[in-house]
Design an enzyme around this catalytic site. Sequence first.
Site, PDB file in Angstrom:
ATOM      1  CG  ASP A   1      43.146  40.971  42.097  1.00 15.59           C
ATOM      2  OD1 ASP A   1      43.173  39.390  41.256  1.00 15.59           O
ATOM      3  OD2 ASP A   1      42.525  42.004  41.901  1.00 15.59           O
TER       4      ASP A   1
ATOM      5  CG  ASP B   1      46.482  42.466  47.577  1.00 16.62           C
ATOM      6  OD1 ASP B   1      46.029  43.494  47.642  1.00 16.62           O
ATOM      7  OD2 ASP B   1      47.384  42.481  45.803  1.00 16.62           O
TER       8      ASP B   1
HETATM    9  P1  B16 Z   1      35.445  44.727  45.200  1.00 16.99           P
HETATM   10  P2  B16 Z   1      43.490  44.119  46.336  1.00 16.99           P
HETATM   11  C1  B16 Z   1      41.038  45.099  45.011  1.00 16.99           C
HETATM   12  O1  B16 Z   1      42.019  43.834  45.640  1.00 16.99           O
HETATM   13  C2  B16 Z   1      41.709  44.276  43.224  1.00 16.99           C
HETATM   14  O2  B16 Z   1      42.737  44.346  42.768  1.00 16.99           O
HETATM   15  C3  B16 Z   1      40.632  46.046  42.335  1.00 16.99           C
HETATM   16  O3  B16 Z   1      40.849  45.389  41.275  1.00 16.99           O
HETATM   17  C4  B16 Z   1      39.309  46.055  43.125  1.00 16.99           C
HETATM   18  O4  B16 Z   1      38.193  47.147  42.376  1.00 16.99           O
HETATM   19  C5  B16 Z   1      39.501  45.765  44.646  1.00 16.99           C
HETATM   20  O5  B16 Z   1      40.012  44.724  45.440  1.00 16.99           O
HETATM   21  C6  B16 Z   1      37.952  45.705  44.976  1.00 16.99           C
HETATM   22  O6  B16 Z   1      37.366  44.536  44.976  1.00 16.99           O
HETATM   23  O7  B16 Z   1      34.573  45.171  44.423  1.00 16.99           O
HETATM   24  O8  B16 Z   1      35.733  42.859  46.269  1.00 16.99           O
HETATM   25  O9  B16 Z   1      35.318  45.133  46.682  1.00 16.99           O
HETATM   26  O10 B16 Z   1      44.635  43.425  45.439  1.00 16.99           O
HETATM   27  O11 B16 Z   1      43.642  45.003  47.224  1.00 16.99           O
HETATM   28  O12 B16 Z   1      43.427  42.442  46.959  1.00 16.99           O
HETATM   29 MG    MG Z   2      46.391  43.529  44.566  1.00 17.77          MG
END
Ligand code: B16
Ligand code: MG
Length: 225
Positions: free
Chosen positions: A21, A19
């Site tokens: 974030d 993953d």
């Molecule tokens: P985006 P991950 C996620 O990343 C984030 O944790 C989450 O907070 C966010 O809403 C989601 O990506 C979508 O991100 O708006 O940049 O498309 O933890 O799956 O790496």
């Molecule tokens: Mg994450």
Amino acid sequence: MKIIYFIIMKNQKKAFIFDLDGVVTDTAEYHFQAWKTIADELNVPFDRHKNEELKGVSREESFKRLLSGKVLPPDQFKSLMNKKNDLYRSFLKKLTRNDMLPGMREFLTQSRHDGFKTAIGSSSKNAAEIIERLEANDLFDSIVCGADVPNAKPAPDLFLLAANKLNVPPEQCVVFEDAYSGITAAHTAGMKAVGIGTKEALPEADLIYKNLNSVTPEQIVNLLV
Ligand code: B16
Ligand code: MG
């Protein structure tokens, strides 16, 4: 390399899927600042505690959770979601190669040296840009993101696509995740899951670490034997 580890690695192709974030880097603060601007504009209460509910879920689902039942006209919903993303992307310009979480670059380098395939499996549609800014492209064989699959986590789609791209069977993959929905997605995909965080937040994880500082791939491989 211990002989038993060498034999396990020679036996069958294996992969680590990360993953982004909360595991490779921590962009949660940027997501928070951008959503906070939107929440203030709408006069909707939003704080860091509420922000925890948004981790790991898609942009659209994040906005629904932020609104806590408040319904907006579809056009306004879409334009505010785009505004949030524009703001978030402006914050991403601050990211540098030093923004990887502790131990991550070392863990990835060692994993690839030992023969693991590596991929990103992130809900973020901004994943490619983030990896670029972290100067981490050469640490991954594949980057799979929310734009590549129809169903977001906890559906297994992201991780199954990553395994397919790496040409490694799901049962030989370990997922590294910081979100409850991601641990569920990994298990539904037939993969093992290492939680990055706490046992309380990720009770279903097969192994749990605060971060990957001082962790070695050899410690993880036992999940696959
Ligand atoms: P985006 P991950 C996620 O990343 C984030 O944790 C989450 O907070 C966010 O809403 C989601 O990506 C979508 O991100 O708006 O940049 O498309 O933890 O799956 O790496
Ligand atoms: Mg994450």
